[in-house]
Scaffold this motif. Structure first.
Motif, short mmCIF file in Angstrom:
data_model
loop_
_atom_site.label_atom_id
_atom_site.label_comp_id
_atom_site.label_asym_id
_atom_site.label_seq_id
_atom_site.Cartn_x
_atom_site.Cartn_y
_atom_site.Cartn_z
N LEU A 1 0.82 -1.20 0.00
CA LEU A 1 0.00 0.00 0.00
C LEU A 1 0.86 1.26 0.00
N SER A 2 2.00 1.19 0.64
CA SER A 2 2.88 2.36 0.76
C SER A 2 3.84 2.51 -0.42
N HIS A 3 3.98 1.46 -1.23
CA HIS A 3 4.93 1.49 -2.35
C HIS A 3 4.26 1.05 -3.65
N PRO A 4 3.17 1.71 -4.05
CA PRO A 4 2.54 1.34 -5.32
C PRO A 4 3.43 1.74 -6.49
N VAL A 5 3.29 0.99 -7.58
CA VAL A 5 4.04 1.32 -8.78
C VAL A 5 3.33 2.46 -9.49
N LEU A 6 4.06 3.55 -9.76
CA LEU A 6 3.47 4.75 -10.36
C LEU A 6 3.50 4.66 -11.89
N PRO A 7 2.58 5.36 -12.58
CA PRO A 7 2.51 5.29 -14.02
C PRO A 7 3.82 5.62 -14.73
N GLU A 8 4.55 6.61 -14.23
CA GLU A 8 5.79 7.01 -14.90
C GLU A 8 6.88 5.95 -14.76
N GLU A 9 6.66 4.97 -13.87
CA GLU A 9 7.63 3.90 -13.70
C GLU A 9 7.33 2.69 -14.56
N ILE A 10 6.24 2.76 -15.33
CA ILE A 10 5.76 1.60 -16.07
C ILE A 10 5.81 1.86 -17.57
N GLU A 11 6.46 0.97 -18.30
CA GLU A 11 6.49 1.06 -19.76
C GLU A 11 5.43 0.17 -20.39
N ASP A 12 5.21 -1.00 -19.82
CA ASP A 12 4.26 -1.97 -20.34
C ASP A 12 2.87 -1.69 -19.77
N PRO A 13 1.85 -1.43 -20.61
CA PRO A 13 0.50 -1.16 -20.10
C PRO A 13 -0.05 -2.28 -19.23
N SER A 14 0.30 -3.54 -19.54
CA SER A 14 -0.19 -4.65 -18.73
C SER A 14 0.38 -4.59 -17.32
N SER A 15 1.57 -4.03 -17.18
CA SER A 15 2.17 -3.88 -15.86
C SER A 15 1.38 -2.89 -15.01
N ALA A 16 0.87 -1.84 -15.64
CA ALA A 16 0.03 -0.87 -14.93
C ALA A 16 -1.25 -1.53 -14.44
N MET A 17 -1.82 -2.39 -15.27
CA MET A 17 -3.02 -3.12 -14.88
C MET A 17 -2.72 -4.07 -13.72
N TYR A 18 -1.56 -4.72 -13.77
CA TYR A 18 -1.17 -5.63 -12.71
C TYR A 18 -1.00 -4.88 -11.39
N SER A 19 -0.40 -3.70 -11.45
CA SER A 19 -0.20 -2.91 -10.24
C SER A 19 -1.54 -2.53 -9.60
N SER A 20 -2.50 -2.12 -10.43
CA SER A 20 -3.82 -1.78 -9.93
C SER A 20 -4.54 -3.00 -9.37
N GLU A 21 -4.42 -4.12 -10.07
CA GLU A 21 -5.07 -5.35 -9.61
C GLU A 21 -4.50 -5.80 -8.27
N LEU A 22 -3.20 -5.67 -8.12
CA LEU A 22 -2.56 -6.08 -6.86
C LEU A 22 -3.07 -5.22 -5.70
N LEU A 23 -3.14 -3.92 -5.90
CA LEU A 23 -3.65 -3.05 -4.84
C LEU A 23 -5.07 -3.45 -4.44
N THR A 24 -5.90 -3.74 -5.43
CA THR A 24 -7.28 -4.13 -5.15
C THR A 24 -7.33 -5.41 -4.34
N GLN A 25 -6.50 -6.38 -4.71
CA GLN A 25 -6.49 -7.65 -3.98
C GLN A 25 -6.03 -7.46 -2.54
N VAL A 26 -5.04 -6.60 -2.32
CA VAL A 26 -4.55 -6.34 -0.97
C VAL A 26 -5.64 -5.66 -0.13
N ILE A 27 -6.30 -4.67 -0.69
CA ILE A 27 -7.37 -3.98 0.03
C ILE A 27 -8.49 -4.95 0.38
N ASP A 28 -8.85 -5.82 -0.56
CA ASP A 28 -9.91 -6.80 -0.29
C ASP A 28 -9.49 -7.80 0.79
N ALA A 29 -8.21 -8.17 0.79
CA ALA A 29 -7.71 -9.09 1.83
C ALA A 29 -7.81 -8.45 3.21
N LEU A 30 -7.49 -7.17 3.29
CA LEU A 30 -7.61 -6.46 4.56
C LEU A 30 -9.08 -6.31 4.97
#
Length: 238
Positions: A142-171
């Motif tokens: 939650l404290s170290h999300p991957v930011l858009p400017e750090e991502i070249e591959d669009p699928s990586s941006a989707m993965y970062s968002s999906e991971l955050l969602t899964q973590v929030i749901d787990a909590l």
């Protein structure tokens, strides 16, 4: 299985995983005792599906059936058999090394937290003590999300968002099923600020959906669980 990964035959994989899950349900206890470890190693290999497949549109469907099959095996195990396997899953997900191999780390973390959500939703308060092994990792992600400017591959941006969602749901599930005071003051102070900070994280893909359907319900449940106004006071000053 490996042939189906490269061909991305979703229907065949779903059928395979459903078959494995049903076999786990119907297997005699003696066979479960004898074969749960080799079965577990097969599941670990299959959990890397999203790393190897080229068909990203079917990932969620395949993983849903894969995780369902794994849960059916898990429910046949006693604590002595299950706990070492759970620690092996943590090692597999590389939670303790924190992004040593980025191409593997994020996909495996997504699968790990999908698995956590399914386990927590299935065995509920019985699973809460297992959060001890990864609650610090939740705070880290939650404290170290991957930011858009750090991502070249669009699928990586989707993965970062999906991971955050899964973590929030787990909590959210932790806050829902914690009936024994697991979320003490120190754990609350670890998690709460990281969650609240995401109200301002409009720079991360999927903000509106994540806010409405995941973050707000999660924090609402946290407020239900922790009614101590003194603990919430710092939020007023952030």
């Amino acid at each position: 299985y490996k042939n189906h990964i490269t061909k991305s035959v979703t229907e065949s994989l779903v059928t395979l995983f459903d078959f494995i899950g049903q076999a786990a349900v119907n297997m005699e206890k003696q066979r479960i005792d004898a074969f749960h470890q080799p079965l577990f190693q097969i599941f670990l290999e299959m959990f890397d599906f999203r790393i190897h497949t080229t068909n990203t549109t079917d990932i969620s469907t395949v993983e849903e059936h894969l995780i369902d099959a794994f849960i059916k095996l898990t429910l046949r195990l006693n604590d002595l058999m299950w706990k070492p396997l759970f620690l092996s899953i943590i090692d597999w997900a590389q939670i303790t090394v924190l992004e040593e191999e980025p191409d593997i780390y994020t996909p495996r973390c997504i699968v790990f937290y999908k698995l956590i959500n399914k386990l927590a939703g299935t065995i509920r308060n019985l699973f809460v003590p297992y959060y001890t092994s990864f609650i610090n990792h939740c705070a880290y992600l939650l404290s170290h999300p991957v930011l858009p400017e750090e991502i070249e591959d669009p699928s990586s941006a989707m993965y970062s968002s999906e991971l955050l969602t899964q973590v929030i749901d787990a909590l959210h599930k932790l806050f829902t099923y914690d009936s024994e005071g697991f979320l003490n003051k120190s754990r609350f102070q670890l998690i709460m600020p990281s969650l609240v900070d995401h109200f301002d994280r409009t720079d991360i893909l999927g903000y509106d959906e994540r806010m409405e359907n995941h973050l707000v319900p999660c924090l609402s449940q946290l407020a239900v669980l922790v009614g101590n106004e003194a603990l919430w006071k710092p939020v007023s000053y952030t």
